[in-house]
Design a protein around this motif. Structure first.
Motif, PDB file in Angstrom:
ATOM      1  N   VAL A  44       0.837  -1.198   0.000  1.00 12.88           N
ATOM      2  CA  VAL A  44       0.000   0.000   0.000  1.00 12.88           C
ATOM      3  C   VAL A  44       0.870   1.244   0.000  1.00 12.88           C
ATOM      4  O   VAL A  44       1.683   1.446   0.907  1.00 12.88           O
ATOM      5  CB  VAL A  44      -0.934   0.021   1.224  1.00 12.88           C
ATOM      6  N   SER A  45       0.679   2.072  -1.011  1.00  8.19           N
ATOM      7  CA  SER A  45       1.396   3.339  -1.116  1.00  8.19           C
ATOM      8  C   SER A  45       0.424   4.482  -0.857  1.00  8.19           C
ATOM      9  O   SER A  45      -0.600   4.600  -1.532  1.00  8.19           O
ATOM     10  CB  SER A  45       2.014   3.472  -2.510  1.00  8.19           C
ATOM     11  N   ILE A  46       0.751   5.308   0.119  1.00  5.19           N
ATOM     12  CA  ILE A  46      -0.094   6.437   0.494  1.00  5.19           C
ATOM     13  C   ILE A  46       0.485   7.702  -0.129  1.00  5.19           C
ATOM     14  O   ILE A  46       1.645   8.046   0.125  1.00  5.19           O
ATOM     15  CB  ILE A  46      -0.172   6.597   2.033  1.00  5.19           C
ATOM     16  N   ASP A  47      -0.325   8.395  -0.928  1.00  5.74           N
ATOM     17  CA  ASP A  47       0.096   9.669  -1.512  1.00  5.74           C
ATOM     18  C   ASP A  47      -0.148  10.806  -0.531  1.00  5.74           C
ATOM     19  O   ASP A  47      -0.988  10.701   0.365  1.00  5.74           O
ATOM     20  CB  ASP A  47      -0.683   9.952  -2.805  1.00  5.74           C
ATOM     21  N   GLU A  48       0.550  11.912  -0.740  1.00  8.04           N
ATOM     22  CA  GLU A  48       0.448  13.054   0.175  1.00  8.04           C
ATOM     23  C   GLU A  48      -0.956  13.647   0.232  1.00  8.04           C
ATOM     24  O   GLU A  48      -1.316  14.279   1.227  1.00  8.04           O
ATOM     25  CB  GLU A  48       1.477  14.128  -0.204  1.00  8.04           C
ATOM     26  N   THR A  49      -1.763  13.446  -0.795  1.00  5.40           N
ATOM     27  CA  THR A  49      -3.120  14.006  -0.817  1.00  5.40           C
ATOM     28  C   THR A  49      -4.193  13.011  -0.369  1.00  5.40           C
ATOM     29  O   THR A  49      -5.368  13.355  -0.336  1.00  5.40           O
ATOM     30  CB  THR A  49      -3.473  14.510  -2.231  1.00  5.40           C
ATOM     31  N   ASP A  50      -3.804  11.790  -0.030  1.00  9.05           N
ATOM     32  CA  ASP A  50      -4.786  10.779   0.375  1.00  9.05           C
ATOM     33  C   ASP A  50      -5.400  11.111   1.731  1.00  9.05           C
ATOM     34  O   ASP A  50      -4.735  11.621   2.621  1.00  9.05           O
ATOM     35  CB  ASP A  50      -4.143   9.393   0.442  1.00  9.05           C
ATOM     36  N   GLY A  51      -6.682  10.771   1.843  1.00  8.97           N
ATOM     37  CA  GLY A  51      -7.420  10.987   3.081  1.00  8.97           C
ATOM     38  C   GLY A  51      -8.426   9.878   3.293  1.00  8.97           C
ATOM     39  O   GLY A  51      -8.350   8.806   2.684  1.00  8.97           O
ATOM     40  N   ILE A  52      -9.409  10.160   4.127  1.00 12.20           N
ATOM     41  CA  ILE A  52     -10.395   9.155   4.516  1.00 12.20           C
ATOM     42  C   ILE A  52     -11.199   8.642   3.312  1.00 12.20           C
ATOM     43  O   ILE A  52     -11.565   7.467   3.258  1.00 12.20           O
ATOM     44  CB  ILE A  52     -11.314   9.680   5.644  1.00 12.20           C
ATOM     45  N   LYS A  53     -11.450   9.506   2.337  1.00 16.44           N
ATOM     46  CA  LYS A  53     -12.194   9.088   1.142  1.00 16.44           C
ATOM     47  C   LYS A  53     -11.445   7.977   0.400  1.00 16.44           C
ATOM     48  O   LYS A  53     -12.033   6.970   0.009  1.00 16.44           O
ATOM     49  CB  LYS A  53     -12.416  10.278   0.213  1.00 16.44           C
ATOM     50  N   GLN A  54     -10.142   8.137   0.232  1.00 21.40           N
ATOM     51  CA  GLN A  54      -9.346   7.118  -0.462  1.00 21.40           C
ATOM     52  C   GLN A  54      -9.254   5.830   0.365  1.00 21.40           C
ATOM     53  O   GLN A  54      -9.295   4.738  -0.182  1.00 21.40           O
ATOM     54  CB  GLN A  54      -7.942   7.658  -0.763  1.00 21.40           C
TER      55      GLN A  54
END
Length: 139
Positions: A44-54
């Protein structure tokens, strides 16, 4: 968020050495094999703009793969190398924690294992071939 999902007949990992972002870990956990069968390994790669929606979308997509494959356990590994703009370590850890919670809410009987964040690991896996066995999920 980008996820590489691999259905494995068997999956084993051992924690080897820390990176600069490594969480605290009991030294007794180093080089100890952790073995799983009939599982879904998630890079799992988390981007800097990811949040609860993603996170919510990812959990929904992962559960769809779980139902299609019949796996009995999930293993989550944070993997910044899949992202062009990775989140900082604190945000990534929080999003991975939330992903585990969302998955537990959707599939309470399905165990979720989080691999230690920020540690280099040795992996051995027997990946299944099939329609749902090897997937990428982008949210």
């Amino acid at each position: 968020m980008l996820i590489l999902s691999l259905q494995c007949d068997t999956f084993e990992y051992a924690v080897k050495s820390p990176t600069a972002q490594a969480i605290d870990l009991d030294p007794g956990q180093l080089d100890v094999p952790n073995r799983f069968e009939n599982c879904l390994f998630l890079l799992v790669s988390i981007d800097e703009t990811d949040g609860i929606k993603q996170v919510t979308r990812a959990a929904k997509a992962i559960v769809k793969v779980v139902h299609a494959t019949g796996v009995k356990q999930l293993i989550i590994n944070g993997f910044a190398a899949l992202s062009g703009h990775p989140a900082d370590q604190h945000r990534a850890q929080e999003m991975l924690r939330l992903l585990g919670e969302r998955l537990a809410e959707r599939e309470p009987a399905l165990p979720v294992e989080h691999m230690p964040f920020g540690w280099r690991k040795r992996w051995i896996m027997d990946v299944v071939a099939g329609l749902w066995a090897q997937r990428s999920i982008r949210t």
